[in-house]
Write a protein that holds these residues in place. Sequence first.
Motif, PDB file in Angstrom:
ATOM      1  N   TRP A   1       0.877  -1.173   0.000  1.00  0.00           N
ATOM      2  CA  TRP A   1       0.000   0.000   0.000  1.00  0.00           C
ATOM      3  C   TRP A   1       0.912   1.221   0.000  1.00  0.00           C
ATOM      4  O   TRP A   1       1.711   1.402   0.922  1.00  0.00           O
ATOM      5  CB  TRP A   1      -0.890   0.024   1.243  1.00  0.00           C
ATOM      6  N   GLU A   2       0.808   2.063  -1.024  1.00  0.00           N
ATOM      7  CA  GLU A   2       1.706   3.210  -1.089  1.00  0.00           C
ATOM      8  C   GLU A   2       1.071   4.399  -1.801  1.00  0.00           C
ATOM      9  O   GLU A   2       0.065   4.273  -2.496  1.00  0.00           O
ATOM     10  CB  GLU A   2       3.033   2.831  -1.749  1.00  0.00           C
ATOM     11  N   ASP A   3       1.709   5.553  -1.586  1.00  0.00           N
ATOM     12  CA  ASP A   3       1.232   6.848  -2.069  1.00  0.00           C
ATOM     13  C   ASP A   3       2.364   7.480  -2.869  1.00  0.00           C
ATOM     14  O   ASP A   3       3.497   7.554  -2.394  1.00  0.00           O
ATOM     15  CB  ASP A   3       0.866   7.708  -0.850  1.00  0.00           C
ATOM     16  N   PHE A   4       2.077   7.950  -4.077  1.00  0.00           N
ATOM     17  CA  PHE A   4       3.133   8.494  -4.934  1.00  0.00           C
ATOM     18  C   PHE A   4       3.719   9.806  -4.411  1.00  0.00           C
ATOM     19  O   PHE A   4       4.773  10.234  -4.885  1.00  0.00           O
ATOM     20  CB  PHE A   4       2.608   8.685  -6.361  1.00  0.00           C
ATOM     21  N   ARG A   5       3.079  10.444  -3.426  1.00  0.00           N
ATOM     22  CA  ARG A   5       3.642  11.654  -2.813  1.00  0.00           C
ATOM     23  C   ARG A   5       4.374  11.342  -1.508  1.00  0.00           C
ATOM     24  O   ARG A   5       4.969  12.240  -0.913  1.00  0.00           O
ATOM     25  CB  ARG A   5       2.532  12.669  -2.504  1.00  0.00           C
ATOM     26  N   CYS A   6       4.340  10.107  -1.074  1.00  0.00           N
ATOM     27  CA  CYS A   6       4.852   9.724   0.243  1.00  0.00           C
ATOM     28  C   CYS A   6       6.370   9.529   0.215  1.00  0.00           C
ATOM     29  O   CYS A   6       6.873   8.635  -0.480  1.00  0.00           O
ATOM     30  CB  CYS A   6       4.147   8.441   0.678  1.00  0.00           C
ATOM     31  N   PRO A   7       7.143  10.329   0.975  1.00  0.00           N
ATOM     32  CA  PRO A   7       8.607  10.178   1.004  1.00  0.00           C
ATOM     33  C   PRO A   7       9.052   8.817   1.536  1.00  0.00           C
ATOM     34  O   PRO A   7      10.048   8.256   1.062  1.00  0.00           O
ATOM     35  CB  PRO A   7       9.061  11.306   1.939  1.00  0.00           C
ATOM     36  N   ALA A   8       8.337   8.275   2.524  1.00  0.00           N
ATOM     37  CA  ALA A   8       8.697   6.963   3.065  1.00  0.00           C
ATOM     38  C   ALA A   8       8.493   5.873   2.016  1.00  0.00           C
ATOM     39  O   ALA A   8       9.250   4.894   1.965  1.00  0.00           O
ATOM     40  CB  ALA A   8       7.865   6.668   4.314  1.00  0.00           C
ATOM     41  N   CYS A   9       7.477   6.050   1.165  1.00  0.00           N
ATOM     42  CA  CYS A   9       7.248   5.083   0.086  1.00  0.00           C
ATOM     43  C   CYS A   9       8.381   5.146  -0.932  1.00  0.00           C
ATOM     44  O   CYS A   9       8.835   4.117  -1.445  1.00  0.00           O
ATOM     45  CB  CYS A   9       5.911   5.359  -0.595  1.00  0.00           C
ATOM     46  N   LYS A  10       8.835   6.351  -1.229  1.00  0.00           N
ATOM     47  CA  LYS A  10       9.975   6.506  -2.147  1.00  0.00           C
ATOM     48  C   LYS A  10      11.218   5.838  -1.560  1.00  0.00           C
ATOM     49  O   LYS A  10      11.970   5.155  -2.274  1.00  0.00           O
ATOM     50  CB  LYS A  10      10.253   7.981  -2.421  1.00  0.00           C
ATOM     51  N   ALA A  11      11.440   6.028  -0.259  1.00  0.00           N
ATOM     52  CA  ALA A  11      12.603   5.411   0.387  1.00  0.00           C
ATOM     53  C   ALA A  11      12.518   3.889   0.287  1.00  0.00           C
ATOM     54  O   ALA A  11      13.520   3.212   0.022  1.00  0.00           O
ATOM     55  CB  ALA A  11      12.679   5.852   1.843  1.00  0.00           C
ATOM     56  N   PHE A  12      11.317   3.339   0.491  1.00  0.00           N
ATOM     57  CA  PHE A  12      11.138   1.891   0.355  1.00  0.00           C
ATOM     58  C   PHE A  12      11.454   1.449  -1.066  1.00  0.00           C
ATOM     59  O   PHE A  12      12.196   0.484  -1.289  1.00  0.00           O
ATOM     60  CB  PHE A  12       9.707   1.498   0.727  1.00  0.00           C
ATOM     61  N   GLU A  13      10.888   2.149  -2.040  1.00  0.00           N
ATOM     62  CA  GLU A  13      11.107   1.775  -3.437  1.00  0.00           C
ATOM     63  C   GLU A  13      12.586   1.885  -3.813  1.00  0.00           C
ATOM     64  O   GLU A  13      13.133   1.009  -4.487  1.00  0.00           O
ATOM     65  CB  GLU A  13      10.257   2.659  -4.357  1.00  0.00           C
ATOM     66  N   ASP A  14      13.240   2.954  -3.384  1.00  0.00           N
ATOM     67  CA  ASP A  14      14.655   3.131  -3.717  1.00  0.00           C
ATOM     68  C   ASP A  14      15.520   2.040  -3.089  1.00  0.00           C
ATOM     69  O   ASP A  14      16.500   1.590  -3.688  1.00  0.00           O
ATOM     70  CB  ASP A  14      15.140   4.509  -3.253  1.00  0.00           C
ATOM     71  N   ASN A  15      15.175   1.618  -1.884  1.00  0.00           N
ATOM     72  CA  ASN A  15      15.941   0.586  -1.191  1.00  0.00           C
ATOM     73  C   ASN A  15      15.703  -0.813  -1.754  1.00  0.00           C
ATOM     74  O   ASN A  15      16.622  -1.629  -1.799  1.00  0.00           O
ATOM     75  CB  ASN A  15      15.591   0.584   0.300  1.00  0.00           C
ATOM     76  N   TYR A  16      14.475  -1.081  -2.183  1.00  0.00           N
ATOM     77  CA  TYR A  16      14.094  -2.452  -2.538  1.00  0.00           C
ATOM     78  C   TYR A  16      13.887  -2.674  -4.035  1.00  0.00           C
ATOM     79  O   TYR A  16      13.638  -3.800  -4.459  1.00  0.00           O
ATOM     80  CB  TYR A  16      12.810  -2.845  -1.786  1.00  0.00           C
TER      81      TYR A  16
END
Length: 338
Positions: free
Chosen positions: A109-124
């Motif tokens: 579950w993620e939001d395209f404006r969410c910085p924590a979601c970006k961090a998850f995507e960048d890491n994984y």
Amino acid sequence: MPPCFVWRNVSEKNDGANRDVTKRSARERLQAEREQQKKKDKRRRALVVGGAVVGVLGLAAVVGVIAANTGKGDKTAKGPVAAPSGATGKDALAIQTGKDGAKSTLTVWEDFRCPACKAFEDNYRDTLHDLENRGLLKIEYHLVTLIDGNMRGTGSLNAANAAACAQDAGKFGAYHDVLFVNQPQETDDAYSKNAKLLELSGKVGGLDTPAFRSCVENGTHNSWVAKSHEAFRAGKFKGTPTVLLDGKDIFGDQANPLTPQKLKEKVEANAGVTPKPSASASASASPSASSSGKSGSTAKSGTTRSSGSSGTSGSSGSSGASVSSPGSKTVSKETTED
């Protein structure tokens, strides 16, 4: 010669008769004038009533036009729910990437404006692409508009709609990555502008088409995105990203934080695959990498990724996107507005 008084009496009678005629004529004229005035008054009342009726009908017509046009051009989450092509899961609220036969399912579950979601995507990102391409993992993405509620704006909604439009074109995976790689600052609602979303679609080969543009500009999937967000709220999740592996929350345990390597080992174990040492694991084990605590790898341009159950693949849409090495930092969540 007749007496004079005889003629005088006749004259008086004639004068009386004339006066009677004159009075009668005056009364008749007065009566006629009254009748005429009554007719005028009646016509005037009819005109007033008719004008009032016309006014009411005109007002009703104006109200009807306003009501008929209410919501036209409104690109917010209104109208019928139109799920994107190939949507899956309960109420068709998920977009799947990876192969149907994969042993493990990652629910995100993620939001395209969410910085924590970006961090998850960048890491994984690299790990997820690798597991998908090997047929070991499929991912079900659920799109959320949490930041729109917390920070105000429509960037989360518009970006999610655009991603759903990309799913219609069989290019969700690639466009999804492009949106996170190019994510603006949380306070910058840049994704509320369709022009920005269309500009980024140019980074995904073959996506910028008239059909895609129409879908983005008309907010075709806005109501579907809103329904997905309501499902997120109903699920009482704590924030974004929420990451579940085969239904179990594996991302929220701060005592035993998830890393890309741990995720890879779990997925390989589910598939009965013997784990192999990875380059990222070797890098994280080296003294220089552990002491620096900084990113040790980057997302590669041209990384293939399955887009939905159709198996279409595409570019990640960016070169040089920073991806932190496993365990280099803890990715926090964007908490809910409740």
